[in-house]
Design an enzyme around this catalytic site. Structure first.
Site, PDB file in Angstrom:
ATOM      1  N   HIS A   1      -5.200  -4.741  -2.238  1.00  0.00           N
ATOM      2  CA  HIS A   1      -6.146  -4.494  -1.162  1.00  0.00           C
ATOM      3  C   HIS A   1      -7.579  -5.245  -1.262  1.00  0.00           C
ATOM      4  CE1 HIS A   1      -3.523  -1.010  -0.945  1.00  0.00           C
ATOM      5  NE2 HIS A   1      -4.167  -0.761   0.185  1.00  0.00           N
TER       6      HIS A   1
ATOM      7  N   GLU B   1      -1.579  -1.831  -8.316  1.00  0.00           N
ATOM      8  CA  GLU B   1      -2.659  -2.286  -7.661  1.00  0.00           C
ATOM      9  C   GLU B   1      -3.435  -0.927  -7.437  1.00  0.00           C
ATOM     10  OE1 GLU B   1      -3.350  -2.006  -4.359  1.00  0.00           O
ATOM     11  OE2 GLU B   1      -1.269  -1.625  -3.468  1.00  0.00           O
TER      12      GLU B   1
ATOM     13  N   SER C   1       0.764  -1.212  -0.221  1.00  0.00           N
ATOM     14  CA  SER C   1       0.097   0.104  -0.156  1.00  0.00           C
ATOM     15  C   SER C   1       0.853   1.206   0.111  1.00  0.00           C
ATOM     16  CB  SER C   1      -0.850  -0.112   1.174  1.00  0.00           C
ATOM     17  OG  SER C   1      -2.010   0.849   1.228  1.00  0.00           O
TER      18      SER C   1
END
Length: 321
Positions: A294, A229, A113
Site C-alpha cells: 500500500h 505487506e 490488498s
C-alpha cells in the site's frame, strides 16, 4: 502449476469488483484515466455486469460478484482480469466459486490488498498462477507509473525469465487525491538477513492471507517464499501478531516484506525488533521495504510460482516454464 497465457497487445481485459464496489473510488467516470492508460498500452477494457452495484456495505452481493468472476473466466474474448479496488470481504466469495470452471479457463488474474484471499485461494484450489499487482484504479496514478507499468508488462506480457528489483523512488501518499504533493523518497530494498533461497510464492496482504488459515483455501505448499505487506488501516501492532500467525502456519524459505504506509507507524527500529523475535529469520533470506503493498509504486509478482531470492544482488526472479 498452470501459468496463464501472457497478455498481448489487442487483448481484452475485464475489470471486476470482487471486493469493494468501484463506486468507492468514484465509479467509472472518476477512473477514466486508468482506462486511457490501459488503452494506450494496447488493451481493450471491458467491465463486469455488476461493477457499479453498491450496497450499504460498499460492495455488490455475493451472487453478483461470483457471477462476474465466472463470466470473466468463461468469456473466450477476455484474456486478463483486473480488480478495480480492494476492500474487506473478498474471502466470503470462496465457497461459492466454481474452481473447475476457473481451472478449465485459465487466464491472467491480477489485484492486491483484499484480493489476496481470492488470488491465493484460486491457486490453492486450481494450481493456476495468479498475480499480486496493480488494481485497475492503480493505472490512474501519475507519479511512479513508469516503474509500475514496466513491471506489469514484464511479468504479464513477456515469456521467460523475470527479474524484480527496487524502484528508484517511492512515496506513501494519498496519490488518488487530484491535488496532492508527493513526498518522494529514494527507493532501496533493505536486508535483514542475507542468503539465497527458492520456494513457492504465497501471500500478499498479511491480514487477509491469514484469514485463509485452517480453511481449504490456504496454500498447502511446504517450501514457500512469503510475501507480506500491511495496509494503511492497520498499524505496527497488527503486523506484529500477524507475522507470528504466519510463522506458526509456515516455515518459509525466505521472507519478503512490502513497504509500510506511514499511517501504520511502523519504523525500521520497530520492524527489526519484531523480526528479531524469531531466531529462524536469521537463517533465511529476509528483505524488507520492497515495492508491493500500500505504498507507491507496486510491482507485479506471481502467487503460486517458484521464485528465487538473492539478497546479495537484491533481486527476486522466476521463470515461466
Amino acid at each position: 502449476m498452470i501459468i496463464p497465457k501472457k497478455l498481448r497487445i489487442g487483448d481484452e481485459i475485464r475489470v471486476l469488483s470482487p471486493s469493494s464496489s468501484i463506486e468507492r473510488t468514484g465509479g467509472l467516470e472518476a477512473n477514466q484515466v486508468a482506462e486511457e492508460t490501459l488503452r494506450k498500452l494496447g488493451f481493450k477494457v471491458t467491465f463486469g455486469k455488476h461493477i457499479l452495484e453498491n450496497d450499504v456495505l460498499g460492495s455488490a452481493s455475493i451472487e453478483s460478484r461470483v457471477e462476474d468472476i465466472h463470466q470473466a473466466f468463461l468469456d473466450e474474448h477476455v484474456k486478463g482480469i483486473l480488480t478495480s479496488i480492494g476492500g474487506f470481504n473478498c474471502n466470503e466469495l470462496l465457497p461459492y466459486l466454481d474452481y473447475e470452471l476457473i481451472k478449465n479457463h485459465p487466464k491472467v488474474f491480477c489485484g492486491y490488498s483484499d484480493i489476496t484471499a481470492l488470488s491465493n485461494a484460486i491457486y490453492a484450489q486450481t494450481g493456476l498462477v495468479t498475480y499480486s499487482g496493480p488494481h485497475y484504479t492503480s493505472f490512474k496514478m501519475r507519479v511512479h507509473q513508469e516503474y509500475q507499468t514496466e513491471c506489469f508488462r514484464n511479468v504479464l506480457m513477456s515469456e521467460g525469465k523475470h527479474q524484480l528489483s527496487a524502484s528508484d523512488t517511492w512515496s506513501s501518499d494519498s496519490w488518488y487525491v487530484p491535488d496532492y504533493t508527493p513526498h518522494i523518497q529514494q527507493g532501496e530494498w533493505k536486508i535483514y538477513s542475507e542468503g539465497k533461497a527458492s520456494g513457492m510464492s504465497v501471500g500478499g496482504n498479511i491480514g487477509t492471507f491469514n484469514l485463509l488459515q485452517g480453511t481449504r483455501y490456504q496454500p498447502a505448499d511446504e517450501a514457500v517464499v512469503g510475501f507480506l505487506e500491511l495496509e494503511e488501516e492497520g498499524d505496527f501492532r497488527d503486523f506484529t501478531r500477524a507475522i507470528a500467525s504466519f510463522l506458526q502456519a509456515y516455515t518459509p524459505k525466505a521472507l519478503l516484506i512490502g513497504r509500510f504506509p506511514q499511517e501504520t507507524e511502523m519504523s525500521e527500529e520497530r520492524l527489526r525488533l519484531v523480526l528479531g523475535k524469531y531466531p529462524e529469520l536469521k537463517s533465511i533470506p529476509v528483505i524488507y521495504d520492497m515495492d508491493f503493498g500500500h505504498t507507491q509504486p507496486i510491482m507485479t509478482f506471481p502467487i503460486g510460482q517458484v521464485v528465487h531470492v538473492d539478497t546479495f544482488s537484491k533481486v527476486v526472479s522466476f521463470f515461466d516454464e
